[in-house]
Write a protein that holds these residues in place. Structure first.
Motif, mmCIF file in Angstrom:
data_model
loop_
_atom_site.group_PDB
_atom_site.id
_atom_site.type_symbol
_atom_site.label_atom_id
_atom_site.label_comp_id
_atom_site.label_asym_id
_atom_site.label_seq_id
_atom_site.Cartn_x
_atom_site.Cartn_y
_atom_site.Cartn_z
ATOM 1 N N THR A 127 -79.996 -40.315 -8.734
ATOM 2 C CA THR A 127 -80.527 -38.998 -8.376
ATOM 3 C C THR A 127 -81.695 -39.112 -7.404
ATOM 4 O O THR A 127 -82.308 -40.176 -7.259
ATOM 5 C CB THR A 127 -81.004 -38.254 -9.638
ATOM 6 O OG1 THR A 127 -81.987 -39.055 -10.306
ATOM 7 C CG2 THR A 127 -79.853 -37.987 -10.593
ATOM 8 N N ARG A 128 -82.001 -37.996 -6.777
ATOM 9 C CA ARG A 128 -83.120 -37.979 -5.831
ATOM 10 C C ARG A 128 -84.446 -38.264 -6.511
ATOM 11 O O ARG A 128 -85.331 -38.898 -5.932
ATOM 12 C CB ARG A 128 -83.170 -36.618 -5.126
ATOM 13 C CG ARG A 128 -82.096 -36.440 -4.071
ATOM 14 C CD ARG A 128 -82.029 -35.018 -3.569
ATOM 15 N NE ARG A 128 -81.515 -34.106 -4.601
ATOM 16 C CZ ARG A 128 -81.256 -32.826 -4.409
ATOM 17 N NH1 ARG A 128 -81.479 -32.290 -3.217
ATOM 18 N NH2 ARG A 128 -80.786 -32.072 -5.383
ATOM 19 N N ASP A 129 -84.615 -37.801 -7.762
ATOM 20 C CA ASP A 129 -85.877 -38.031 -8.461
ATOM 21 C C ASP A 129 -85.878 -39.321 -9.269
ATOM 22 O O ASP A 129 -86.875 -39.662 -9.906
ATOM 23 C CB ASP A 129 -86.215 -36.845 -9.374
ATOM 24 C CG ASP A 129 -85.151 -36.602 -10.443
ATOM 25 O OD1 ASP A 129 -84.249 -37.450 -10.616
ATOM 26 O OD2 ASP A 129 -85.222 -35.544 -11.109
ATOM 27 N N ALA A 130 -84.746 -40.052 -9.236
ATOM 28 C CA ALA A 130 -84.641 -41.351 -9.919
ATOM 29 C C ALA A 130 -85.019 -41.269 -11.389
ATOM 30 O O ALA A 130 -85.556 -42.225 -11.948
ATOM 31 C CB ALA A 130 -85.495 -42.401 -9.210
ATOM 32 N N VAL A 131 -84.700 -40.153 -12.031
ATOM 33 C CA VAL A 131 -85.095 -39.964 -13.423
ATOM 34 C C VAL A 131 -84.484 -41.019 -14.338
ATOM 35 O O VAL A 131 -85.075 -41.377 -15.362
ATOM 36 C CB VAL A 131 -84.729 -38.529 -13.892
ATOM 37 C CG1 VAL A 131 -83.217 -38.345 -13.941
ATOM 38 C CG2 VAL A 131 -85.347 -38.224 -15.262
ATOM 39 N N ASP A 132 -83.300 -41.538 -13.982
ATOM 40 C CA ASP A 132 -82.668 -42.592 -14.768
ATOM 41 C C ASP A 132 -82.990 -43.988 -14.249
ATOM 42 O O ASP A 132 -82.430 -44.978 -14.714
ATOM 43 C CB ASP A 132 -81.148 -42.410 -14.783
ATOM 44 C CG ASP A 132 -80.707 -41.255 -15.666
ATOM 45 O OD1 ASP A 132 -81.537 -40.745 -16.440
ATOM 46 O OD2 ASP A 132 -79.527 -40.860 -15.586
ATOM 47 N N GLY A 133 -83.891 -44.046 -13.263
ATOM 48 C CA GLY A 133 -84.269 -45.339 -12.714
ATOM 49 C C GLY A 133 -83.470 -45.769 -11.505
ATOM 50 O O GLY A 133 -83.680 -46.862 -10.969
ATOM 51 N N PHE A 134 -82.547 -44.912 -11.063
ATOM 52 C CA PHE A 134 -81.711 -45.256 -9.908
ATOM 53 C C PHE A 134 -81.860 -44.183 -8.838
ATOM 54 O O PHE A 134 -81.294 -43.096 -8.947
ATOM 55 C CB PHE A 134 -80.255 -45.402 -10.337
ATOM 56 C CG PHE A 134 -80.016 -46.583 -11.238
ATOM 57 C CD1 PHE A 134 -79.804 -47.849 -10.712
ATOM 58 C CD2 PHE A 134 -80.041 -46.434 -12.617
ATOM 59 C CE1 PHE A 134 -79.599 -48.938 -11.537
ATOM 60 C CE2 PHE A 134 -79.841 -47.510 -13.449
ATOM 61 C CZ PHE A 134 -79.622 -48.774 -12.920
ATOM 62 N N PRO A 135 -82.636 -44.475 -7.789
ATOM 63 C CA PRO A 135 -82.857 -43.475 -6.736
ATOM 64 C C PRO A 135 -81.718 -43.446 -5.726
ATOM 65 O O PRO A 135 -81.032 -44.456 -5.514
ATOM 66 C CB PRO A 135 -84.140 -43.985 -6.064
ATOM 67 C CG PRO A 135 -84.043 -45.474 -6.214
ATOM 68 C CD PRO A 135 -83.408 -45.714 -7.564
ATOM 69 N N ASP A 194 -72.438 -35.452 -8.199
ATOM 70 C CA ASP A 194 -73.692 -35.989 -7.663
ATOM 71 C C ASP A 194 -73.568 -36.368 -6.190
ATOM 72 O O ASP A 194 -74.543 -36.247 -5.426
ATOM 73 C CB ASP A 194 -74.142 -37.197 -8.486
ATOM 74 C CG ASP A 194 -74.745 -36.805 -9.825
ATOM 75 O OD1 ASP A 194 -75.063 -35.619 -10.017
ATOM 76 O OD2 ASP A 194 -74.887 -37.692 -10.694
ATOM 77 N N LEU A 195 -72.393 -36.826 -5.777
ATOM 78 C CA LEU A 195 -72.209 -37.125 -4.357
ATOM 79 C C LEU A 195 -72.424 -35.870 -3.517
ATOM 80 O O LEU A 195 -72.961 -35.926 -2.398
ATOM 81 C CB LEU A 195 -70.817 -37.702 -4.099
ATOM 82 C CG LEU A 195 -70.524 -39.098 -4.649
ATOM 83 C CD1 LEU A 195 -69.103 -39.516 -4.293
ATOM 84 C CD2 LEU A 195 -71.523 -40.131 -4.141
ATOM 85 N N SER A 196 -72.030 -34.714 -4.048
ATOM 86 C CA SER A 196 -72.199 -33.451 -3.323
ATOM 87 C C SER A 196 -73.627 -32.932 -3.364
ATOM 88 O O SER A 196 -74.074 -32.280 -2.411
ATOM 89 C CB SER A 196 -71.269 -32.380 -3.905
ATOM 90 O OG SER A 196 -69.973 -32.484 -3.374
ATOM 91 N N THR A 197 -74.343 -33.199 -4.434
ATOM 92 C CA THR A 197 -75.663 -32.585 -4.626
ATOM 93 C C THR A 197 -76.809 -33.567 -4.393
ATOM 94 O O THR A 197 -77.647 -33.358 -3.510
ATOM 95 C CB THR A 197 -75.752 -31.984 -6.037
ATOM 96 O OG1 THR A 197 -75.433 -32.982 -7.019
ATOM 97 C CG2 THR A 197 -74.774 -30.827 -6.194
ATOM 98 N N GLU A 198 -76.846 -34.650 -5.136
ATOM 99 C CA GLU A 198 -77.964 -35.595 -5.043
ATOM 100 C C GLU A 198 -78.000 -36.327 -3.697
ATOM 101 O O GLU A 198 -79.069 -36.719 -3.236
ATOM 102 C CB GLU A 198 -77.902 -36.601 -6.191
ATOM 103 C CG GLU A 198 -77.935 -35.977 -7.585
ATOM 104 C CD GLU A 198 -79.207 -35.184 -7.830
ATOM 105 O OE1 GLU A 198 -80.285 -35.629 -7.394
ATOM 106 O OE2 GLU A 198 -79.107 -34.109 -8.467
#
Length: 342
Positions: A38-46, A150-154
């Motif tokens: 995600t953009r905010d890397a909330v799961d640790g993966f930006p 997520d490919l469409s949004t993040e």
């Protein structure tokens, strides 16, 4: 998990599908690695161009949808693509199409290695599609449904100019599409598997009736509109397409979904050809790999491993006439460039 699973902790094994038999009915295991990029890397993966590799076998309908979305959005230079061969064994999908049988970026022979890099005791099936972090070679996620959303949004910042809006921005339209996609998944995408892996006549008869009830409903709906949500392509179309494009080649015979062929349902056949001839759809399809996968891996259904010569697939490129409905498939955008080697 999805139908494109290999290895580990399976009550029954099909193709790859990990499933249980409840009253002789096929029940899909839907436990996935829920981590997101995600953009905010909330799961640790930006979100980070060049960092992740999409591993997706062209034979698999669930993986095929991720390849289509990646191409429609123009993310080829942002997320690389690794393609295992069409078959696998009990352990894992393998990179037998690549030189020396190794993925050229990850350096692995089996996708299983990326799962074990994430969890050395990973207890479930080895599925595609999977997004792998090239920094440590470990799978980030195999949640195929969330992955394409997520490919469409993040990843929107990195979409190509003119990329289609596959996810409606209007909340009401988005809710409507989510409902359509849920029905497509339960009744059609998964419906063909309920037929193919039914453990009793009763379970098969029920699955068969559900599948064709849904297809008849879609036939009626698509008799009056070009795409599932109206005048432009959305994620819902991607999700239905990957089952329809495999229907006559494998599901009609191999999974006993044989009330009629797709070619005998005029609206659905025209709709499927319309999408097939749209850049980003048909150019991601490999009928040879699709047939080899189903007929060689499903030894419980097809113990001889013989791959049938038919059906005739030349009809996919014939005129469909769906332009008469009007609208713009790209919603004001543009089609992707011709397929590259990436």
């Amino acid at each position: 998990m999805n139908d494109s699973v290999a290895g580990n902790d399976r009550p029954e094994h099909s193709q790859g599908g990990t499933y249980t038999v409840e009253g002789q009915e096929f029940v899909r295991d839907q436990r996935y690695i829920p981590t997101r990029i995600t953009r905010d890397a909330v799961d640790g993966f930006p979100v980070e161009p060049g960092r992740y590799r999409l591993v997706a076998a062209r034979a698999c309908p669930w993986a095929n949808r991720s390849i289509i979305v990646r191409r429609l959005l123009g993310l080829e230079d942002v997320i690389s693509l690794g393609t295992p061969g069409p078959t696998h064994d009990e352990r894992s999908w393998t990179f037998d199409l690549d030189p020396d049988g190794r993925d050229p970026v990850l350096g692995i022979e089996r996708l299983q290695e990326a799962y074990f890099a994430r969890d050395p005791e990973y207890p479930r099936g080895i599925t595609v599609p999977a997004l792998v972090d090239t920094q440590d070679g470990a799978v980030v996620t195999n949640d195929f449904a969330q992955m394409t959303l997520d490919l469409s949004t993040e990843w929107a910042e990195f979409h190509r100019p003119g990329a289609p809006q596959l996810i409606p921005q209007d909340p009401t339209e988005r809710a409507e599409m989510d409902a359509v996609m849920q029905e497509v998944y339960t009744e059609v995408n998964n419906g063909v598997y309920r037929c193919g892996f039914a453990g009793s006549q009763e379970a098969y008869d029920e699955a068969y009736a559900r599948l064709f009830t849904a297809l008849d409903r879609l036939e009626d709906q698509l008799s009056g509109r070009r795409f599932l949500m109206g005048e432009r392509i959305t994620e819902a179309d991607v999700r239905l397409f990957t089952t329809l494009v495999r229907f006559d080649a494998v599901y009609h015979g191999h999974f006993k979904c044989n009330r009629n062929k797709l070619t005998e349902m005029p609206a659905l056949w025209g709709y499927a050809r319309d999408l097939f001839q749209t850049p980003g759809f048909g150019d991601t399809v490999d009928f040879g790999q699709i047939k080899e996968h189903y007929y060689r891996v499903h030894t419980d259904i097809n113990p001889t491993g013989i791959v049938p010569a038919g059906p005739d697939l030349t009809g996919w490129t014939t005129a469909h006439g769906r332009e008469s409905f009007g609208g713009d498939p790209w919603g004001g955008g543009t089609p992707p460039e011709p397929v590259s080697a990436r």
